[in-house]
Design a protein around this motif. Sequence first.
Motif, PDB file in Angstrom:
ATOM      1  N   ARG A  43      44.611 -71.041 -33.780  1.00 42.87           N
ATOM      2  CA  ARG A  43      43.193 -70.742 -33.704  1.00 42.87           C
ATOM      3  C   ARG A  43      42.426 -71.975 -33.222  1.00 42.87           C
ATOM      4  O   ARG A  43      42.814 -73.102 -33.503  1.00 42.87           O
ATOM      5  N   VAL A  44      41.324 -71.736 -32.501  1.00 46.12           N
ATOM      6  CA  VAL A  44      40.443 -72.808 -32.052  1.00 46.12           C
ATOM      7  C   VAL A  44      39.038 -72.510 -32.549  1.00 46.12           C
ATOM      8  O   VAL A  44      38.538 -71.389 -32.396  1.00 46.12           O
ATOM      9  N   ARG A  45      38.400 -73.507 -33.149  1.00 49.02           N
ATOM     10  CA  ARG A  45      37.015 -73.349 -33.583  1.00 49.02           C
ATOM     11  C   ARG A  45      36.086 -73.664 -32.407  1.00 49.02           C
ATOM     12  O   ARG A  45      36.212 -74.704 -31.779  1.00 49.02           O
ATOM     13  N   VAL A  46      35.181 -72.714 -32.123  1.00 48.11           N
ATOM     14  CA  VAL A  46      34.246 -72.898 -31.008  1.00 48.11           C
ATOM     15  C   VAL A  46      32.819 -72.838 -31.526  1.00 48.11           C
ATOM     16  O   VAL A  46      32.523 -72.194 -32.537  1.00 48.11           O
ATOM     17  N   ASP A  47      31.932 -73.520 -30.821  1.00 47.71           N
ATOM     18  CA  ASP A  47      30.528 -73.537 -31.184  1.00 47.71           C
ATOM     19  C   ASP A  47      29.873 -72.216 -30.774  1.00 47.71           C
ATOM     20  O   ASP A  47      30.080 -71.728 -29.651  1.00 47.71           O
ATOM     21  N   ASP A  48      29.080 -71.656 -31.655  1.00 48.92           N
ATOM     22  CA  ASP A  48      28.459 -70.358 -31.390  1.00 48.92           C
ATOM     23  C   ASP A  48      27.579 -70.384 -30.144  1.00 48.92           C
ATOM     24  O   ASP A  48      27.547 -69.424 -29.366  1.00 48.92           O
ATOM     25  N   ALA A  49      26.824 -71.464 -29.960  1.00 48.22           N
ATOM     26  CA  ALA A  49      25.850 -71.527 -28.872  1.00 48.22           C
ATOM     27  C   ALA A  49      26.470 -71.926 -27.540  1.00 48.22           C
ATOM     28  O   ALA A  49      26.107 -71.398 -26.490  1.00 48.22           O
ATOM     29  N   SER A  50      27.412 -72.866 -27.559  1.00 48.71           N
ATOM     30  CA  SER A  50      27.966 -73.375 -26.304  1.00 48.71           C
ATOM     31  C   SER A  50      29.272 -72.710 -25.892  1.00 48.71           C
ATOM     32  O   SER A  50      29.655 -72.752 -24.722  1.00 48.71           O
ATOM     33  N   GLY A  51      29.979 -72.104 -26.840  1.00 48.98           N
ATOM     34  CA  GLY A  51      31.279 -71.525 -26.535  1.00 48.98           C
ATOM     35  C   GLY A  51      32.364 -72.557 -26.314  1.00 48.98           C
ATOM     36  O   GLY A  51      33.511 -72.217 -25.986  1.00 48.98           O
ATOM     37  N   LEU A  52      32.051 -73.853 -26.483  1.00 53.99           N
ATOM     38  CA  LEU A  52      33.020 -74.932 -26.306  1.00 53.99           C
ATOM     39  C   LEU A  52      33.713 -75.247 -27.626  1.00 53.99           C
ATOM     40  O   LEU A  52      33.183 -74.925 -28.698  1.00 53.99           O
ATOM     41  N   PRO A  53      34.874 -75.889 -27.572  1.00 52.42           N
ATOM     42  CA  PRO A  53      35.500 -76.328 -28.825  1.00 52.42           C
ATOM     43  C   PRO A  53      34.545 -77.230 -29.608  1.00 52.42           C
ATOM     44  O   PRO A  53      33.867 -78.081 -29.018  1.00 52.42           O
ATOM     45  N   VAL A  54      34.485 -77.059 -30.908  1.00 51.75           N
ATOM     46  CA  VAL A  54      33.623 -77.923 -31.716  1.00 51.75           C
ATOM     47  C   VAL A  54      34.175 -79.344 -31.673  1.00 51.75           C
ATOM     48  O   VAL A  54      35.356 -79.567 -31.392  1.00 51.75           O
ATOM     49  N   GLY A  55      33.303 -80.308 -31.961  1.00 50.15           N
ATOM     50  CA  GLY A  55      33.707 -81.706 -31.876  1.00 50.15           C
ATOM     51  C   GLY A  55      34.900 -82.040 -32.747  1.00 50.15           C
ATOM     52  O   GLY A  55      35.733 -82.881 -32.391  1.00 50.15           O
ATOM     53  N   GLY A  56      35.003 -81.369 -33.910  1.00 53.54           N
ATOM     54  CA  GLY A  56      36.120 -81.638 -34.805  1.00 53.54           C
ATOM     55  C   GLY A  56      37.470 -81.320 -34.192  1.00 53.54           C
ATOM     56  O   GLY A  56      38.480 -81.950 -34.533  1.00 53.54           O
ATOM     57  N   GLU A  57      37.523 -80.342 -33.292  1.00 54.94           N
ATOM     58  CA  GLU A  57      38.790 -80.026 -32.621  1.00 54.94           C
ATOM     59  C   GLU A  57      39.234 -81.193 -31.749  1.00 54.94           C
ATOM     60  O   GLU A  57      40.414 -81.556 -31.715  1.00 54.94           O
ATOM     61  N   TRP A  58      38.270 -81.779 -31.026  1.00 55.27           N
ATOM     62  CA  TRP A  58      38.607 -82.926 -30.176  1.00 55.27           C
ATOM     63  C   TRP A  58      38.951 -84.154 -31.015  1.00 55.27           C
ATOM     64  O   TRP A  58      39.865 -84.917 -30.665  1.00 55.27           O
ATOM     65  N   ALA A  59      38.258 -84.353 -32.128  1.00 54.07           N
ATOM     66  CA  ALA A  59      38.550 -85.494 -32.995  1.00 54.07           C
ATOM     67  C   ALA A  59      39.960 -85.388 -33.572  1.00 54.07           C
ATOM     68  O   ALA A  59      40.705 -86.374 -33.637  1.00 54.07           O
ATOM     69  N   ARG A  60      40.346 -84.180 -34.002  1.00 51.71           N
ATOM     70  CA  ARG A  60      41.694 -83.976 -34.544  1.00 51.71           C
ATOM     71  C   ARG A  60      42.748 -84.241 -33.473  1.00 51.71           C
ATOM     72  O   ARG A  60      43.756 -84.915 -33.723  1.00 51.71           O
ATOM     73  N   LEU A  61      42.504 -83.730 -32.259  1.00 51.86           N
ATOM     74  CA  LEU A  61      43.470 -83.922 -31.185  1.00 51.86           C
ATOM     75  C   LEU A  61      43.553 -85.389 -30.782  1.00 51.86           C
ATOM     76  O   LEU A  61      44.640 -85.905 -30.493  1.00 51.86           O
ATOM     77  N   TRP A  62      42.412 -86.077 -30.761  1.00 53.42           N
ATOM     78  CA  TRP A  62      42.406 -87.508 -30.431  1.00 53.42           C
ATOM     79  C   TRP A  62      43.247 -88.290 -31.430  1.00 53.42           C
ATOM     80  O   TRP A  62      44.047 -89.157 -31.057  1.00 53.42           O
ATOM     81  N   ALA A  63      43.089 -87.981 -32.714  1.00 54.05           N
ATOM     82  CA  ALA A  63      43.852 -88.684 -33.746  1.00 54.05           C
ATOM     83  C   ALA A  63      45.339 -88.361 -33.641  1.00 54.05           C
ATOM     84  O   ALA A  63      46.194 -89.252 -33.778  1.00 54.05           O
TER      85      ALA A  63
END
Length: 283
Positions: A43-63
């Motif tokens: 599952r991927v969490r997306v922002d309701d307004a932008s439809g983009l992955p939420v910042g936390g998804e990128w932070a988790r992947l970066w780590a």
Amino acid sequence: MEVAADGYTAAFASALSALRLNQHFPSAARLAALMPFLGNRGRVRVDDASGLPVGGEWARLWAEHAESANLLTTWADAGAGGEAHRRRLAELSAIAGPPVRELEIALRYRDGDQVSFLVRIDRIDVISGTIARYTMIVSDRLTGDEAQMIRVAGERLEPRLDLLAAQDAGVAFALLREGHGVHVEEIVRGAIGPMLVPGVAGPAELRDLTHAAPILSACLERASIDLRDAAVDDPLAHSVVLAAPRQAFGVSRQRKWAASRADVTALKAWLSGRGSRNLVYAW
């Protein structure tokens, strides 16, 4: 909001490639390569307004990317799940991680102690999830060799770069021009998104648009002392920051789109109804 990872990331990667992003945007190829690793437990969490992955998804992947090489050496689970995880870590460690904040500075020219630099900042804001590249032309009065001048310019810019998160080019230009030291002459911002996800998320303006698959957009903005007027063709722009009376700069803003072949006609009609001449690419 959560969506199934496979369909979402595959559509995002295809749309990214179709957009034909130029050098003023973060690398589409790099982001597309990261798509299969986004999300958790399918599952991927997306922002309701932008439809983009939420910042936390990128932070988790970066780590996870930062630790992937170390984890590979310590992962000891020999079961089927363990082998799949090891393979995932090996694939992730072999590619570049998310550009959460990457800065490059290059010397353009020097005339005595007057020096001009090209500054590029790739940024995925882990708070808003905004994906953007800021390309700036800045000048300063410096002496020394090239390496020294680039180092000093970086030190002078660094405290001000936190401003470049989700701001559009006009806002960023106005804010950075208020500072002292490095003089900002131009900012170009290439931002990826928003994305309309069927029945799930995306800009309110697009929610009534009939569509079969995700529709991704990208916006290119420029604020520069070489511009005097505003040229805006963005049906998603609620407002655009212009120069204050004491500031002399102009702005331009254009958006382009990537839609599935089944959705191209409906999207073009939607744009035409708003007087927009935005480009639409099919994926």
